[in-house]
Design a protein around this motif. Structure first.
Motif, mmCIF file in Angstrom:
data_model
loop_
_atom_site.group_PDB
_atom_site.id
_atom_site.type_symbol
_atom_site.label_atom_id
_atom_site.label_comp_id
_atom_site.label_asym_id
_atom_site.label_seq_id
_atom_site.Cartn_x
_atom_site.Cartn_y
_atom_site.Cartn_z
ATOM 1 N N UNK A 1 10.886 3.278 7.775
ATOM 2 C CA UNK A 1 9.430 3.089 7.848
ATOM 3 C C UNK A 1 9.157 2.029 8.918
ATOM 4 N N UNK A 2 8.598 2.467 10.032
ATOM 5 C CA UNK A 2 8.282 1.558 11.130
ATOM 6 C C UNK A 2 6.793 1.228 11.080
ATOM 7 N N UNK A 3 6.480 -0.047 10.900
ATOM 8 C CA UNK A 3 5.090 -0.508 10.847
ATOM 9 C C UNK A 3 4.771 -1.208 12.159
ATOM 10 N N UNK B 1 6.978 7.323 9.707
ATOM 11 C CA UNK B 1 8.004 7.640 8.718
ATOM 12 C C UNK B 1 9.053 8.541 9.369
ATOM 13 N N UNK B 2 10.304 8.117 9.341
ATOM 14 C CA UNK B 2 11.371 8.848 10.014
ATOM 15 C C UNK B 2 12.602 8.953 9.130
ATOM 16 N N UNK B 3 13.479 9.856 9.508
ATOM 17 C CA UNK B 3 14.761 9.968 8.825
ATOM 18 C C UNK B 3 15.565 8.686 9.053
ATOM 19 N N UNK B 4 16.239 8.217 8.010
ATOM 20 C CA UNK B 4 17.033 7.001 8.124
ATOM 21 C C UNK B 4 18.480 7.364 8.415
ATOM 22 N N UNK C 1 0.831 -1.213 0.000
ATOM 23 C CA UNK C 1 0.000 0.000 0.000
ATOM 24 C C UNK C 1 0.860 1.256 0.000
ATOM 25 N N UNK C 2 1.924 1.265 0.790
ATOM 26 C CA UNK C 2 2.817 2.428 0.841
ATOM 27 C C UNK C 2 3.554 2.616 -0.477
ATOM 28 N N UNK D 1 8.883 12.222 10.276
ATOM 29 C CA UNK D 1 8.214 13.062 9.289
ATOM 30 C C UNK D 1 6.693 13.024 9.416
ATOM 31 N N UNK D 2 6.176 11.825 9.637
ATOM 32 C CA UNK D 2 4.727 11.667 9.495
ATOM 33 C C UNK D 2 4.282 10.360 10.138
ATOM 34 N N UNK D 3 3.038 10.330 10.606
ATOM 35 C CA UNK D 3 2.432 9.107 11.128
ATOM 36 C C UNK D 3 1.188 8.808 10.312
ATOM 37 N N UNK D 4 1.074 7.561 9.848
ATOM 38 C CA UNK D 4 -0.054 7.132 9.031
ATOM 39 C C UNK D 4 -0.812 6.012 9.732
ATOM 40 N N UNK D 5 -2.103 5.907 9.417
ATOM 41 C CA UNK D 5 -2.956 4.866 9.997
ATOM 42 C C UNK D 5 -3.642 4.107 8.864
ATOM 43 N N UNK D 6 -2.919 3.182 8.221
ATOM 44 C CA UNK D 6 -3.470 2.499 7.044
ATOM 45 C C UNK D 6 -4.590 1.519 7.344
#
Length: 337
Positions: free
Chosen positions: A79-81, A128-131, A43-44, A115-120
Motif C-alpha cells: 500500500x503506497x500512500x 494498492x499493488x501486489x507485494x 481509514x483503509x 490492483x487499484x488507485x484510491x483518493x481518500x
C-alpha cells in the motif's frame, strides 16, 4: 556513499559526470510517517477491513509504503500512500498523472502489478499493488557482492529485457530503470516497478525532459540533448547488467571513456553485450533483438516466464519461423489465475 541523485531538468543545474559512484551502499534510515498518513492507514483498515503491519516497508519524502492484507485481494499487498503536498507542482501536474495512468494499464509477468488507485483526500493518493516478498535487486547485489552469470544473471536480465520490450511495444518509455526499481518475488523473479518518469512516446519522437538517476542516465541525457527515450532505457539496462555481474557501477566519468572490467568477471560474451548496451551512440546501441540474440543470452536458449497470473514460453532466441517466435500479445498468453 551518497545516495544516487535523481535528475530532472526542472531541478538540476548541472549533470556533469556520467558515473559518479563506485559503491552501491546507499541506505538511509527512513523517517517516521506523518500523522495524516497514519490517518489514511486507519481509514483503509476500516473501509477495507485490512490488516497493516505497524512498521512501514519504506518511507520517502513523498510517499510511505506499508505491507497489508485484506480479503479483497489474495495474499499480501503493498500500500503506497502518496503525499501530493510533498511533490513539486511541476511534477504533480506533469509526471503524476502519467504514472497513475501507466501503473494501471500495464500487465506483464515482470512488471509490478497494481490492483487499484484510491483518493481518500485531496492531498493523498493510495496505490494498492501486489507485494513481493524478497528484496530489491539492489539489496541482492549488496548481499551477494555480485550475481553469478549463469543461470541467475542471465535469467533475471532476460526477464528485465522482456518487461522493457513489453513497455516499448506499447510506446511506453520507463526512463528510470535502476536496481532500486527492480523488485524480486518469492521465486526470485524480477518485477520492474515505479513509473514515475514513464510516458507514452511516438517511436520517432525525441524526448526533451531530462530525467532519470545517476549513474544510469545515458550520455545524451547528460548533455541535455534531445534523445531517444527507448535507447536511453537500454543504456540503463546496461548499467544494471554491469552492476549485477561486477558488483559495482562502471567508471564512466567522461563521454567516450573506455569501459573497464575487473580481471576475473564477467565473461567475454557478457562484456561484449554490456559494451553494446553502453554504446555512446544511441543510434547503434543494442536493443531488444540484439540482447535476445546475443551469444551470452543463448547460454540459456529456452525460457519459461511465469507468475501467479501468466505463463509463457520463449523458445531459442535464435530460432526462426512463426512456430518458434515469442508470443508477445498478453491477451493470448495463458492465464493461471
Amino acid at each position: 556513499m551518497p545516495s544516487a541523485s535523481t535528475v530532472q531538468s526542472e531541478a538540476v543545474k548541472s549533470t556533469s559526470g556520467r558515473g559518479q559512484h563506485k559503491h552501491l551502499s546507499d541506505h538511509q534510515n527512513p523517517a517516521a510517517p506523518s500523522k495524516s498518513t497514519e490517518d489514511v492507514v486507519t481509514w483503509l483498515e476500516e473501509s477495507m477491513h485490512a490488516q497493516f503491519e505497524k512498521t512501514p516497508v519504506a518511507v520517502t519524502q513523498t510517499s510511505t509504503v506499508y505491507k497489508a492484507q485484506t480479503s479483497m485481494y489474495r495474499g499480501w499487498m503493498a500500500v503506497k500512500i502518496v503525499n501530493k503536498r510533498a511533490i513539486p507542482a511541476s511534477v504533480a501536474i506533469k509526471f503524476l498523472p502519467r504514472e497513475l495512468n501507466i501503473t494501471m494499464k500495464v500487465n506483464h509477468p515482470h512488471l509490478a502489478r497494481s490492483y487499484r488507485i484510491l483518493y481518500p483526500s485531496p492531498t493523498k493518493i493510495v496505490i494498492l499493488s501486489e507485494f513481493y516478498e524478497n528484496d530489491r535487486l539492489l539489496e541482492m547485489v549488496l548481499k551477494q557482492e555480485k550475481i553469478k552469470e549463469n543461470p541467475a544473471a542471465i535469467r533475471m536480465f532476460r526477464q528485465l529485457i522482456e518487461a522493457v520490450h513489453y513497455l516499448h511495444e506499447r510506446r511506453i518509455a520507463h526512463r528510470d530503470i535502476k536496481l532500486e526499481n527492480i523488485l524480486l518475488d518469492r521465486n526470485g523473479d524480477i518485477k520492474l516497478c515505479d513509473f514515475g518518469f514513464a510516458r507514452f512516446v511516438d517511436f520517432r519522437e525525441r524526448s526533451t525532459t531530462f530525467c532519470g538517476t545517476r549513474p544510469y542516465i545515458s550520455p545524451e541525457i547528460s548533455r541535455f540533448s534531445p534523445y531517444d527515450p527507448f535507447a536511453a532505457d537500454f543504456y540503463a539496462c546496461g548499467i544494471v547488467l554491469y552492476t549485477m555481474v561486477v558488483g559495482q557501477w562502471p567508471d564512466l566519468k567522461t563521454p567516450h571513456q573506455a569501459l573497464s572490467f575487473p580481471d576475473a568477471v564477467p565473461s567475454p560474451a557478457c562484456r561484449r553485450l554490456i559494451a553494446s548496451l553502453l554504446d555512446d551512440d544511441e543510434t547503434t546501441r543494442a536493443c531488444y533483438e540484439d540482447v535476445v540474440n546475443n551469444e551470452w543470452s543463448s547460454l540459456a536458449p529456452n525460457w519459461v516466464f511465469a507468475d501467479n497470473h501468466f505463463v509463457y514460453t520463449v523458445i531459442s532466441p535464435t530460432a526462426s519461423g512463426p512456430e518458434n517466435q515469442k508470443n508477445d500479445d498478453p491477451s493470448r498468453k495463458s492465464s493461471r489465475g
